[in-house]
Design a protein around this motif. Structure first.
Motif, PDB file in Angstrom:
ATOM      1  N   LEU A   1       0.821  -1.211   0.000  1.00  0.00           N
ATOM      2  CA  LEU A   1       0.000   0.000   0.000  1.00  0.00           C
ATOM      3  C   LEU A   1       0.854   1.261   0.000  1.00  0.00           C
ATOM      4  O   LEU A   1       0.482   2.268  -0.608  1.00  0.00           O
ATOM      5  CB  LEU A   1      -0.948  -0.012   1.196  1.00  0.00           C
TER       6      LEU A   1
ATOM      7  N   ASN B   1       0.858   4.133  -3.046  1.00  0.00           N
ATOM      8  CA  ASN B   1       0.714   5.561  -2.773  1.00  0.00           C
ATOM      9  C   ASN B   1       1.847   6.360  -3.416  1.00  0.00           C
ATOM     10  O   ASN B   1       1.620   7.447  -3.961  1.00  0.00           O
ATOM     11  CB  ASN B   1       0.672   5.802  -1.268  1.00  0.00           C
TER      12      ASN B   1
ATOM     13  N   VAL C   1      -8.186   0.359  -2.169  1.00  0.00           N
ATOM     14  CA  VAL C   1      -7.731   1.749  -2.157  1.00  0.00           C
ATOM     15  C   VAL C   1      -8.234   2.429  -3.429  1.00  0.00           C
ATOM     16  O   VAL C   1      -8.187   1.860  -4.513  1.00  0.00           O
ATOM     17  CB  VAL C   1      -6.197   1.888  -2.050  1.00  0.00           C
TER      18      VAL C   1
ATOM     19  N   TYR D   1      -8.207   6.079  -5.691  1.00  0.00           N
ATOM     20  CA  TYR D   1      -7.604   7.380  -5.960  1.00  0.00           C
ATOM     21  C   TYR D   1      -8.450   8.113  -6.991  1.00  0.00           C
ATOM     22  O   TYR D   1      -8.992   7.501  -7.921  1.00  0.00           O
ATOM     23  CB  TYR D   1      -6.179   7.220  -6.495  1.00  0.00           C
TER      24      TYR D   1
ATOM     25  N   LYS E   1      -6.001  10.250  -2.551  1.00  0.00           N
ATOM     26  CA  LYS E   1      -6.557   8.988  -2.067  1.00  0.00           C
ATOM     27  C   LYS E   1      -7.865   9.302  -1.362  1.00  0.00           C
ATOM     28  O   LYS E   1      -7.883  10.017  -0.362  1.00  0.00           O
ATOM     29  CB  LYS E   1      -5.587   8.288  -1.122  1.00  0.00           C
TER      30      LYS E   1
ATOM     31  N   ASP F   1      -9.452   4.094   1.687  1.00  0.00           N
ATOM     32  CA  ASP F   1      -8.448   3.080   1.996  1.00  0.00           C
ATOM     33  C   ASP F   1      -9.000   2.190   3.107  1.00  0.00           C
ATOM     34  O   ASP F   1      -9.167   2.627   4.243  1.00  0.00           O
ATOM     35  CB  ASP F   1      -7.146   3.768   2.443  1.00  0.00           C
TER      36      ASP F   1
ATOM     37  N   TYR G   1      -7.555  -0.315   4.519  1.00  0.00           N
ATOM     38  CA  TYR G   1      -6.490  -0.672   5.455  1.00  0.00           C
ATOM     39  C   TYR G   1      -6.372   0.327   6.605  1.00  0.00           C
ATOM     40  O   TYR G   1      -6.225  -0.051   7.755  1.00  0.00           O
ATOM     41  CB  TYR G   1      -5.166  -0.754   4.692  1.00  0.00           C
ATOM     42  N   THR G   2      -6.445   1.605   6.268  1.00  0.00           N
ATOM     43  CA  THR G   2      -6.292   2.646   7.291  1.00  0.00           C
ATOM     44  C   THR G   2      -7.632   3.222   7.734  1.00  0.00           C
ATOM     45  O   THR G   2      -7.673   4.131   8.551  1.00  0.00           O
ATOM     46  CB  THR G   2      -5.423   3.796   6.756  1.00  0.00           C
TER      47      THR G   2
END
Length: 299
Positions: free
Chosen positions: A87, A91, A141, A143, A152, A155, A157-158
């Motif tokens: 990831l 980015n 993710v 974008y 972005k 996401d 993941y975050t």
């Protein structure tokens, strides 16, 4: 004056070449990490530092933790470590390519899914999370290019971005619908959430005042792999066809639905129905044009 102008052009050209070269190197690094990720399993035992190609800095970060046994990482730690690297590299690529309308199709190792919109502004990359359960969860993710740079906007993941707009498991298809005043995106996907649980979703949204807004959404949650939730670009129609069960509710539902709507259904397993809905794009959103239900079984 002319020589100065030529020098500026040469410097800009050199910078672009250097940046493009760095972006390609980053794509190559990403593909290497994806190849490593392919070998990992949540049910695996241990993965050696060598096989994971971890740096000394990576290894040092695991000091005094339960993640390490001798010179190897536990499976969950190995998976999370490589996910983070993947990831981060994604980015970096979008930062390096921020001034371009670029396309990653056929440039990424097949461990990751990549799709983009026709106008090349909306990009979605999806990676299986390897969580180990029957829910085949994914990391998504997204974008979007606003003005001259990619941002972005989501996401998994975050937990960054608006999960009420974008589905955490990502998408299999993006269609671009152009109206007289706006460009709209139709995002479609599906995920297996248990051994016999299939969740399908489709969302129409657009950007207005730098914020994404949902115009239409439909989801199905059922026991049948054969459930249909499809978009026909030629006719600009969405077709829904499913059978009722304990997940979808005892009644057919053809309006724009939400999880709250489905939760309000009372369980009645004595009747099984086949449900059909047809939505048509009217230049702004999708409106219901046809609907029917057929009783298949009464107990």
């Amino acid at each position: 004056m002319k020589s100065c102008f030529v020098l500026i052009i040469l410097l800009c050209s050199s910078f672009c070449i250097s940046q493009n070269k760095l972006a390609q190197q980053t794509i190559d690094q990403l593909n290497e990490q994806l190849k490593i990720y392919e070998t990992l399993s949540p049910h695996g035992d241990l993965y050696s530092f060598k096989d994971l190609k971890l740096s000394k800095t990576d290894i040092k970060s695991f000091e005094n933790t339960d993640d390490v046994i001798n010179d190897s990482l536990q499976a969950y730690a190995a998976i999370e470590t490589i996910q983070h690297k993947i990831l981060t590299l994604i980015n970096v690529i979008f930062i390096l390519k921020s001034t371009e309308d670029f396309d990653l199709t056929n440039k990424l190792y097949n461990e990751i899914s990549y799709i983009n919109s026709d106008d090349n502004k909306l990009h979605n990359l999806v990676l299986y999370a390897k969580s180990g359960g029957s829910y085949q969860s994914r990391i998504s993710v997204i974008y979007y290019k606003q003005n001259t740079e990619y941002q972005k906007v989501y996401d998994t993941y975050t937990d960054e971005g608006d999960s009420t707009l974008f589905k955490p498991d990502g998408y299999d298809n993006i269609q671009t619908l152009t109206t007289n005043t706006k460009v709209k995106y139709l995002l479609q996907g599906s995920v297996k959430t248990c051994g016999m649980c299939f969740y399908n979703y489709i969302t129409l949204l657009h950007l207005e005042n730098h914020v994404f807004t949902v115009d239409f959404e439909y989801t199905t949650d059922s026991r049948s792999y054969d459930t249909i939730l499809d978009y026909d670009n030629n006719n600009q129609t969405i077709t829904v066809n499913y059978q009722t069960d304990d997940l979808s509710g005892p009644d057919c539902f053809c309006e724009q639905n939400t999880d709250k709507d489905l939760a309000n259904f009372e369980d009645d397993s004595t009747i099984e129905k086949e449900c059909y809905c047809l939505f048509k794009f009217n230049g702004d959103t999708f409106i219901l044009k046809e609907q029917s239900e057929t009783v298949l079984k009464r107990n």
